[in-house]
Write a protein that holds these residues in place. Structure first.
Motif, PDB file in Angstrom:
ATOM      1  N   ARG A  13      41.381  10.025 106.895  1.00 16.08           N
ATOM      2  CA  ARG A  13      41.570   9.417 108.213  1.00 16.08           C
ATOM      3  C   ARG A  13      42.765  10.062 108.881  1.00 16.08           C
ATOM      4  NH1 ARG A  13      39.299   4.142 108.901  1.00 16.08           N
ATOM      5  NH2 ARG A  13      40.366   4.277 110.882  1.00 16.08           N
ATOM      6  N   GLU A  14      42.885   9.831 110.187  1.00 18.20           N
ATOM      7  CA  GLU A  14      44.050  10.357 110.906  1.00 18.20           C
ATOM      8  C   GLU A  14      44.989   9.253 111.357  1.00 18.20           C
ATOM      9  OE1 GLU A  14      45.346  13.333 111.405  1.00 18.20           O
ATOM     10  OE2 GLU A  14      43.858  14.094 110.021  1.00 18.20           O
ATOM     11  N   LYS A 191      45.709   3.930 101.375  1.00 19.38           N
ATOM     12  CA  LYS A 191      44.637   4.568 100.615  1.00 19.38           C
ATOM     13  C   LYS A 191      44.132   5.869 101.257  1.00 19.38           C
ATOM     14  CE  LYS A 191      40.040   3.586  98.798  1.00 19.38           C
ATOM     15  NZ  LYS A 191      39.331   4.403  99.798  1.00 19.38           N
ATOM     16  N   ASP A 192      43.720   5.790 102.497  1.00 18.18           N
ATOM     17  CA  ASP A 192      43.101   6.964 103.116  1.00 18.18           C
ATOM     18  C   ASP A 192      44.013   7.681 104.100  1.00 18.18           C
ATOM     19  OD1 ASP A 192      40.631   6.791 101.809  1.00 18.18           O
ATOM     20  OD2 ASP A 192      39.984   5.190 103.169  1.00 18.18           O
ATOM     21  N   TYR A 193      45.268   7.207 104.216  1.00 20.85           N
ATOM     22  CA  TYR A 193      46.144   7.865 105.198  1.00 20.85           C
ATOM     23  C   TYR A 193      47.476   8.307 104.571  1.00 20.85           C
ATOM     24  CZ  TYR A 193      48.469   8.876 109.606  1.00 20.85           C
ATOM     25  OH  TYR A 193      49.150   9.510 110.620  1.00 20.85           O
ATOM     26  N   ASN A 195      48.819   7.917 101.457  1.00 23.50           N
ATOM     27  CA  ASN A 195      48.786   8.564 100.126  1.00 23.50           C
ATOM     28  C   ASN A 195      48.315  10.022 100.215  1.00 23.50           C
ATOM     29  OD1 ASN A 195      49.884   6.411  98.776  1.00 23.50           O
ATOM     30  ND2 ASN A 195      47.921   5.538  98.152  1.00 23.50           N
ATOM     31  N   PRO A 196      47.208  10.309 100.928  1.00 23.46           N
ATOM     32  CA  PRO A 196      46.835  11.727 101.071  1.00 23.46           C
ATOM     33  C   PRO A 196      47.922  12.553 101.784  1.00 23.46           C
ATOM     34  CG  PRO A 196      45.017  10.310 101.733  1.00 23.46           C
ATOM     35  CD  PRO A 196      46.182   9.412 101.492  1.00 23.46           C
ATOM     36  N   LEU A 197      48.643  11.917 102.745  1.00 22.42           N
ATOM     37  CA  LEU A 197      49.719  12.656 103.424  1.00 22.42           C
ATOM     38  C   LEU A 197      50.864  12.973 102.456  1.00 22.42           C
ATOM     39  CD1 LEU A 197      50.162  11.030 106.983  1.00 22.42           C
ATOM     40  CD2 LEU A 197      49.307  13.307 106.440  1.00 22.42           C
ATOM     41  N   ILE A 198      51.172  12.023 101.566  1.00 19.84           N
ATOM     42  CA  ILE A 198      52.253  12.266 100.587  1.00 19.84           C
ATOM     43  C   ILE A 198      51.898  13.464  99.694  1.00 19.84           C
ATOM     44  CG2 ILE A 198      53.437  11.301  98.548  1.00 19.84           C
ATOM     45  CD1 ILE A 198      53.215   8.523  99.954  1.00 19.84           C
ATOM     46  N   ASP A 199      50.643  13.498  99.216  1.00 17.28           N
ATOM     47  CA  ASP A 199      50.206  14.646  98.389  1.00 17.28           C
ATOM     48  C   ASP A 199      50.345  15.946  99.164  1.00 17.28           C
ATOM     49  OD1 ASP A 199      49.562  12.981  96.384  1.00 17.28           O
ATOM     50  OD2 ASP A 199      47.386  12.995  96.752  1.00 17.28           O
TER      51      ASP A 199
END
Ligand SMILES: C[S@@+](CC[C@H](N)C(=O)[O-])C[C@H]1O[C@@H](n2cnc3c(N)ncnc32)[C@H](O)[C@@H]1O
Length: 246
Positions: A13-14, A191-193, A195-199
């Motif tokens: 997601r954005e 979950k979809d915003y 956390n993926p940005l942290i990675d």
């Protein structure tokens, strides 16, 4: 590649949100026609567009200025067998190229801040049929006693940020009747915003170890995430569901 797109590309997601919240807001739309026409503004990669197409009978027009996001949505629509129900178009929310009184529902998750809450709900109203709905999610203060740190952070990033009651007042004075509102769960931020940005930030820190400009951009995104980690009791994303009354 612009570092902003490197940070943001290919994440689910954005902005904050989740499918359960999208579905919860859909259940608040009463008596929409069997074959509804829906506009999803600032659709991004389109997680909510897919949910709209799955849960509402009719056609979803999804607009965004970013072609890469739209291409992803076209691919996901195809993979979900929803290509006939979703039409993705490159278009700006500032100049909608549709007829007036055209849509049964206009939807905008996490993107109305770009035009501003008040301007968005006022301008987009013209494109909704009388009796149709506008559904937006918007960052909002959840309490009155906001500490200085998040207050100054968000007021410099988005000066229009308001409390829920103030946003509802704007809805009431802009030709709508408020149908309801709810706060998305904190998991919808992570979950979809975030956390993926942290990675992504961790990977790009290694790639751009000596690049000051790239690290400044990464610092900004990281600061926003840390702010939410610390102050999530004070602000959140709120869905506002409203009906055009005249
Ligand atoms: C915070 S993201 C939200 C995306 C999506 N709704 C979601 O929740 O994942 C904001 C989106 O608005 C798009 N956008 C930015 N400026 C725009 C404009 N002038 N008109 C339409 N879309 C715009 C961005 O490309 C981005 O996809």
């Amino acid at each position: 590649m612009d570092i902003f797109y490197e940070i943001h590309k290919d994440i689910p997601r954005e902005g904050p949100g989740d499918n359960d919240s999208t579905k919860q807001a859909i259940t608040m739309l009463k008596d929409i026609p069997e074959n509804s026409t829906i506009l999803d503004i600032g659709c991004g990669p389109g997680m909510q567009t897919i949910e709209l197409a799955k849960n509402i009978n009719g056609k979803v027009f999804a607009i965004d200025i970013n072609k890469t996001f739209l291409d992803r949505l076209v691919e996901t629509s195809f993979n979900n067998n929803l290509s006939r129900k979703i039409e993705a178009k490159q278009m700006s929310m500032f100049s909608l190229e549709f007829k007036q009184d055209n849509f049964d529902v206009i939807w905008c998750e996490g993107a109305i801040f770009i035009i501003g809450f008040e301007r968005g709900i006022q301008e987009w109203r013209n494109y909704i049929k009388i009796g149709g709905y506008l559904v937006v999610s918007e960052i909002s203060w959840l309490r009155k006693d906001i500490p200085e740190e998040p207050k100054s952070f968000w007021e410099s990033d988005y000066p229009e940020i308001k409390g829920i009651a103030d946003n509802i007042k704007i809805i009431e004075t802009s030709g709508y009747s408020p149908v309801g509102h709810f706060v998305i769960p904190e998991s919808g931020w992570w979950k979809d915003y975030y956390n993926p940005l942290i990675d992504r930030i961790n990977k790009l820190r290694k790639k751009y170890i000596n690049n000051k400009e790239a690290n400044n951009r990464l610092d900004n995104t990281q600061r926003e995430i840390e702010m939410y980690e610390k102050y999530s009791d004070y602000y959140g994303y709120v869905f506002y569901i409203m009906k055009r009354i005249d």
